[in-house]
Design an enzyme around this catalytic site. Sequence first.
Site, PDB file in Angstrom:
ATOM      1  N   HIS A  82     100.983  38.008  62.089  1.00  0.00           N
ATOM      2  CA  HIS A  82      99.701  36.983  62.300  1.00  0.00           C
ATOM      3  C   HIS A  82      98.705  37.388  61.353  1.00  0.00           C
ATOM      4  CE1 HIS A  82      96.995  34.230  64.144  1.00  0.00           C
ATOM      5  NE2 HIS A  82      96.016  35.190  64.036  1.00  0.00           N
ATOM      6  N   ASP A 161      94.180  29.008  76.427  1.00  0.00           N
ATOM      7  CA  ASP A 161      93.539  29.360  75.382  1.00  0.00           C
ATOM      8  C   ASP A 161      92.872  28.007  74.551  1.00  0.00           C
ATOM      9  OD1 ASP A 161      92.558  30.936  73.048  1.00  0.00           O
ATOM     10  OD2 ASP A 161      94.320  29.720  72.134  1.00  0.00           O
ATOM     11  N   ARG A 168      84.441  27.367  73.672  1.00  0.00           N
ATOM     12  CA  ARG A 168      83.555  28.476  72.883  1.00  0.00           C
ATOM     13  C   ARG A 168      83.161  27.759  71.681  1.00  0.00           C
ATOM     14  NH1 ARG A 168      88.091  32.221  71.739  1.00  0.00           N
ATOM     15  NH2 ARG A 168      86.483  33.087  70.560  1.00  0.00           N
ATOM     16  N   SER A 183      92.432  35.847  72.650  1.00  0.00           N
ATOM     17  CA  SER A 183      93.019  34.486  72.288  1.00  0.00           C
ATOM     18  C   SER A 183      94.278  34.441  71.282  1.00  0.00           C
ATOM     19  CB  SER A 183      91.836  33.575  71.383  1.00  0.00           C
ATOM     20  OG  SER A 183      92.347  32.461  70.848  1.00  0.00           O
ATOM     21  N   LYS A 187      98.694  34.009  72.012  1.00  0.00           N
ATOM     22  CA  LYS A 187      99.607  33.022  71.494  1.00  0.00           C
ATOM     23  C   LYS A 187     100.772  33.819  70.851  1.00  0.00           C
ATOM     24  CE  LYS A 187      95.612  31.309  69.548  1.00  0.00           C
ATOM     25  NZ  LYS A 187      94.682  30.600  69.143  1.00  0.00           N
TER      26      LYS A 187
HETATM   27  N1  URA Z   1      91.354  32.400  65.979  1.00  0.00           N
HETATM   28  C1  URA Z   1      92.017  32.123  67.322  1.00  0.00           C
HETATM   29  O1  URA Z   1      93.153  31.853  67.714  1.00  0.00           O
HETATM   30  N2  URA Z   1      91.079  32.329  68.534  1.00  0.00           N
HETATM   31  C2  URA Z   1      89.877  32.928  68.240  1.00  0.00           C
HETATM   32  O2  URA Z   1      89.241  32.970  69.292  1.00  0.00           O
HETATM   33  C3  URA Z   1      89.251  32.900  66.789  1.00  0.00           C
HETATM   34  C4  URA Z   1      89.995  32.706  65.869  1.00  0.00           C
END
Ligand code: URA
Length: 433
Positions: A82, A161, A168, A183, A187
């Site tokens: 990632h 999320d 947010r 977050s 994923k």
């Molecule tokens: N990228 C994400 O997937 N989540 C965040 O909170 C910030 C950047």
Amino acid sequence: MRMVDLIAKKRDGRELTKQEINFMIQEYTKGEIPDYQMSAFAMAVFFRDMTPDERANLTMAMVESGDQIDLSEIEGIKVDKHSTGGVGDTTTLVLAPLVAAVGVPVAKMSGRGLGHTGGTIDKLEAVPGFHVEIDNNEFNELVNRNKVAVIGQSGNLTPADKKLYGLRDVTATVESIPMIASSIMSKKIAAGADAIVLDVKTGSGAFMKKLEDSKELARSMVEIGNNLGRKTMAIISDMNQPLGFAIGNALEVKEAIDTLKGQGPNDLQELCLVLGSQMVYLAEKSSSVEEARKMLEEAISSGKALEKFKQFLEAQGGDASVVDNPLNLPTAKYTFEVEAKEDGIVSEIVANDIGTAAMILGAGRATKESEIDLAVGLVLHKKIGDSVKKGEPLVTIHSNKEEVEDVIERIYESYTITQDKVKIPTLIYDHIQ
Ligand code: URA
Ligand code: CA
């Protein structure tokens, strides 16, 4: 349990239990906890932080809020990579076939992009015929047979999320390391990874501009992954300028092909070898990172990596002739050269401005609904530290529009040329284990 008590507990700097965090995320996902309470909680976390246990529990609660991808039908240790995002980051296109060529199973779930250029799926769709609409069975079979396949993102991955990130975004609470880390990690874990290699970018074009912040984010994600039983490590890499030369979908496919031939830009090639070695090692296909790197170098020089890319494209309907003949990729109608206005050395390339220039051309989406133009984008000829002569091309614009004044303007704004000595940015700042 009452949400107001949990907000107060975090406001006062105390640690929430696993049960409390599960309650909050479950109820919030169902819509039983309103946005205003969740916003207050997010702000409390912003100021009060979260302990390592809280971070792991929040991550797992978000994983469990939606679908979890079962990759158990796929043999071997599934390693995912990632990147925290940057401009012209072509690494996934190179890494998927490269590590698959040495036997690492790459079961990649990807999305479409928002912003500068497309996501991995958009880029791959620049290959005529290539598609990601395959079902889970076919996906598993392809990875078992070829070691690599890409499938579109499941609609119901980590809905908590999705909701919380959106909240947010409008309550000034994105910039919180515990929430960013959980977050991102939620994923990856929901997508079924056994092991995770993170490429945390740092610099002017990155989400985290300061090296110390990037390291702290990396440490937190590594800790969450390891706490949840996924072998995780992070590389901190530079995003003070775009990675490689190409920004734009088909242009990045061509750049990936060049790199798989061993003829790509040095920075892209090096970053792919560094990240790829970690992936091979975590997948237990080598006994050391050094050995992994040798395996990958051999896969490039022998042509195995390029063959793997062809096989991968063909298996998902793609026209593999693009590998030997990049002109079979979508090509823009016009090209324009942006020429240096003076002699000197390039000292700065503002990655975000270059990204925006590519987006204006149509290489990326300004909104989720925008149509992407796979052919267009930019190719840089000069990077930081390169000397230029007046009139030499800095950048080639690939466009389907004849009118590109605004794009040229942005490119000039993003480049700084000086007469002084220039410090070339480090590519790899750190490894976090
Ligand atoms: N990228 C994400 O997937 N989540 C965040 O909170 C910030 C950047
Ligand atoms: Ca690139």
